[in-house]
Write a protein that holds these residues in place. Structure first.
Motif, short mmCIF file in Angstrom:
data_model
loop_
_atom_site.label_atom_id
_atom_site.label_comp_id
_atom_site.label_asym_id
_atom_site.label_seq_id
_atom_site.Cartn_x
_atom_site.Cartn_y
_atom_site.Cartn_z
N GLN A 75 -3.24 37.25 -42.44
CA GLN A 75 -3.38 36.73 -41.09
C GLN A 75 -2.01 36.47 -40.46
OE1 GLN A 75 -5.64 33.14 -40.83
NE2 GLN A 75 -5.75 33.15 -38.59
N ASP A 76 -1.10 35.93 -41.26
CA ASP A 76 0.25 35.65 -40.75
C ASP A 76 1.02 36.93 -40.48
OD1 ASP A 76 2.62 33.85 -40.28
OD2 ASP A 76 3.37 34.97 -42.00
N GLN A 77 0.87 37.92 -41.37
CA GLN A 77 1.64 39.16 -41.24
C GLN A 77 1.13 40.05 -40.11
OE1 GLN A 77 4.33 39.92 -42.92
NE2 GLN A 77 4.31 38.50 -44.63
N THR A 78 -0.14 39.95 -39.79
CA THR A 78 -0.74 40.88 -38.82
C THR A 78 -1.18 40.20 -37.54
OG1 THR A 78 -2.95 40.61 -39.77
CG2 THR A 78 -1.56 42.34 -40.70
N LEU A 79 -0.65 39.03 -37.26
CA LEU A 79 -1.02 38.27 -36.05
C LEU A 79 -2.49 37.89 -36.04
CD1 LEU A 79 0.94 40.37 -33.38
CD2 LEU A 79 1.72 38.38 -34.64
N GLY A 80 -3.14 37.94 -37.15
CA GLY A 80 -4.53 37.51 -37.25
C GLY A 80 -5.52 38.54 -36.77
N TYR A 81 -5.55 38.77 -35.46
CA TYR A 81 -6.57 39.64 -34.89
C TYR A 81 -6.37 41.10 -35.26
CZ TYR A 81 -2.85 40.11 -31.41
OH TYR A 81 -1.63 40.32 -30.78
N LEU A 82 -5.15 41.49 -35.63
CA LEU A 82 -4.94 42.88 -36.00
C LEU A 82 -5.65 43.24 -37.31
CD1 LEU A 82 -1.20 43.52 -35.12
CD2 LEU A 82 -3.23 44.28 -33.90
N ALA A 83 -5.84 42.25 -38.17
CA ALA A 83 -6.56 42.51 -39.40
C ALA A 83 -7.99 42.95 -39.09
CB ALA A 83 -6.58 41.27 -40.28
N ALA A 187 2.66 46.78 -27.17
CA ALA A 187 2.51 45.34 -27.04
C ALA A 187 2.54 44.65 -28.40
CB ALA A 187 1.20 45.02 -26.32
N VAL A 188 1.84 45.24 -29.37
CA VAL A 188 1.81 44.65 -30.71
C VAL A 188 3.19 44.67 -31.34
CG1 VAL A 188 0.99 45.03 -33.07
CG2 VAL A 188 -0.62 45.10 -31.17
N THR A 189 3.92 45.77 -31.17
CA THR A 189 5.27 45.86 -31.72
C THR A 189 6.17 44.79 -31.12
OG1 THR A 189 5.02 48.24 -32.05
CG2 THR A 189 7.25 47.37 -32.05
N TYR A 190 6.05 44.60 -29.81
CA TYR A 190 6.88 43.58 -29.14
C TYR A 190 6.55 42.18 -29.66
CZ TYR A 190 8.67 40.41 -25.61
OH TYR A 190 9.31 39.38 -24.98
N VAL A 191 5.26 41.88 -29.75
CA VAL A 191 4.84 40.54 -30.20
C VAL A 191 5.29 40.29 -31.64
CG1 VAL A 191 2.88 39.04 -30.67
CG2 VAL A 191 2.92 40.43 -28.59
N ARG A 195 7.84 37.40 -32.73
CA ARG A 195 7.37 36.33 -33.61
C ARG A 195 8.12 36.28 -34.94
NH1 ARG A 195 1.05 35.32 -35.41
NH2 ARG A 195 1.46 33.77 -37.03
N HIS A 196 8.49 37.42 -35.48
CA HIS A 196 9.02 37.46 -36.83
C HIS A 196 10.50 37.85 -36.93
CE1 HIS A 196 5.10 36.83 -38.60
NE2 HIS A 196 4.60 37.81 -37.90
N TYR A 197 11.16 38.13 -35.81
CA TYR A 197 12.53 38.65 -35.90
C TYR A 197 13.46 37.67 -36.60
CZ TYR A 197 17.13 40.40 -34.73
OH TYR A 197 18.42 40.85 -34.81
#
Length: 506
Positions: A75-83, A187-191, A195-197
């Motif tokens: 969930q943390d690695q994939t922003l939750g909803y991407l899973a 959009a996902v790549t940007y987020v 978030r993780h940079y």
């Protein structure tokens, strides 16, 4: 595991790569049997992450626990909803291959293979992962085995987004599927980057390298370091082999010494070390205990990076260990009990500069690195090392004080050692580093002894009271002898109030 397959092919016919190398390849590595032993983890005796004697066994409870931690990490690695997109891809793939009739006369498609591989890996791995995952360090170890399934999940996320867009297109005619998928991907790549940079930016992260240097730099020439744990052996090995730091120091891993092939290789790499047996397992015929190793090399100085190996008690009664930088030096019990001023001065001189002060190095950030990361382990071990040295100074100072209570010379060894201990405990308090001990309590003890040298120093009495008060507040219900400490605090408080009113002396 990437190096497993090339090992039998690339291993040289001899036993050693070159003099001083601590990553050894023996002749066994070129044989089919040697490869099979390595691949099937014969030396470990189990496919599990930990030994069969570990506290955790292969049970359904461990399997479920590992899955819960994996789900939280995913969930943390994939922003939750991407899973959820990966779930969509998995369902769609299985539907197309089964109920959709895709399985009839056709090879298994790639997306179905990915789903099957992911399910097989995760269930099999979580069944075998018998580490106590609720402990931060072991959680970090297990987390590194989730990188491959995370990569597969990323592929399924992409496929899931495509499948979802195609289904949406059936509900919304003329919807540009490719455009929608591309927009979502951007959009996902940007987020993700936003978030993780900061967490992923490791430029300037020299924690492990600096840790390896701190192990090796202060050691006497031709020392032998007995390591225990991945961080100790790998950090020291890295700076020694790749940066040429202290090639005279011998690195010997205690866990690996339990394997005959490792000791056989060490005998060739380090002919100057005498190994009194074929491998390290005390009480076993043909093997040796750690005390035997010490006695066989009496003229060498041994150091422990992370302590003695569990289960070996052969050293007790004859040997002990005292702080030397961030590790410990093995000394005889006789040497440890030598409290002569000359001996103490020699020890203090050797270790007082053995750990660089925090102002001279770039320590990992507590805010950036979670408790399960190696960087946090480096940080904790650094401060623990400084605490250990300070506590050793305190012990020497107390021993001298008990031996010569009437000696209150400001230039004597006792005063010098206690002053050095005070400075180090004050540093720990200033940096808010409990370091596995209680700097506030130990600072109070040091100051309490120093009051004997300066009985009229009101600021010293106040500092002692404040240190003990901070300890009571910090430890809470865990304080041992809380009543006595509270009495000391009250005594010093009453004394300070009396002095303000022109009252009694200390």
């Amino acid at each position: 595991k990437d190096i497993v397959i090339p090992l039998p092919v690339r291993a040289p016919p001899g036993a050693v790569l070159r003099e001083g190398v601590t990553l050894h390849i023996t002749r066994k590595g070129r044989s089919a049997q040697g490869f099979a032993d390595h691949f099937f983890r014969k030396d470990y005796g189990t496919f599990s992450l930990a030994s069969q004697h570990a506290d955790y066994s292969k049970t359904s409870a461990n399997w479920a626990r590992a899955w819960r931690y994996y789900a939280a990490d995913l969930q943390d690695q994939t922003l939750g909803y991407l899973a959820a997109a990966a779930g969509v891809a998995a369902v769609a793939a299985l539907y197309r291959w089964t109920w959709g009739g895709g399985w009839r006369g056709r090879p298994v498609p790639v997306d179905v293979l990915l789903v099957g591989t992911l399910a097989l890996y995760l269930n099999f791995f979580h069944y075998l992962c018998n580490l106590p995952i609720d402990q931060p360090l072991f959680y970090g170890v297990q987390q590194r085995f989730w990188i491959q399934p995370l990569a597969v999940t990323a592929l399924l996320i992409g496929q899931g987004c495509v499948d979802a867009a195609r289904w949406a297109a059936k509900l919304v005619p003329h919807m540009p599927v490719r455009g929608v998928v591309l927009a979502v991907a951007v959009a996902v790549t940007y987020v993700q980057c936003d978030r993780h940079y900061d967490a992923m930016d490791q430029s300037g992260n020299l924690a492990v390298r600096d840790f390896g240097r701190m192990i090796l730099d202060p050691l006497p020439r031709d020392s032998i370091v007995l390591t225990k744990g991945d961080l100790m052996i790998n950090s020291a090995r890295y700076v020694q082999e790749l940066e040429g730091v202290r090639p005279d120091v011998r690195l010997v891993d205690q866990e690996l010494m339990t394997f005959p092939w490792y000791v056989a290789t060490l005998k060739q790499v380090y002919p100057d070390i005498t190994f009194p047996g074929d491998y390290y397992t005390p009480g076993t015929q043909g093997a040796f205990g750690i005390a035997q190793l010490f006695k066989a090399n009496r003229k060498r100085r041994f150091f422990l990076a992370h302590g003695f190996k569990d289960g070996d008690h052969t050293w007790q009664g004859e040997y002990s260990a005292r702080p030397y930088g961030i590790i410990h030096e093995v000394v005889t019990q006789k040497a440890l009990n030598d409290l002569s001023p000359r001996s103490i001065q020699r020890y203090v001189k050797a270790v007082e500069g053995s750990i660089p002060p925090p102002s001279d190095i770039h320590l990992p950030s507590v805010a950036k690195y979670a408790p399960h990361t190696w960087e946090r382990v480096v940080l904790n071990d650094y401060w623990q090392g400084r605490h250990n040295v300070a506590y050793a100074f305190l012990q020497f100072g107390q021993a001298l004080h008990e031996k010569t209570p009437g000696d209150l010379s400001h230039t004597g060894v006792k005063y010098t050692v206690l002053s050095k201990a005070r400075a180090r405990f004050e540093e720990l308090v200033a940096h808010n580093q409990p370091a596995g001990g209680s700097p506030h309590r130990n600072l109070g003890v040091v100051l309490q002894v120093l009051i004997g040298f300066h009985p009229e120093d009101v600021s010293l009495v106040a500092a002692t009271r404040d240190a003990f008060q901070a300890y009571l507040k910090e430890a809470g219900d865990k304080v041992q002898g809380a009543g006595q400490i509270e009495d000391v605090v009250k005594q010093y408080t009453d004394y300070l109030e009396a002095r303000r009113g022109g009252g009694r002396k200390m």
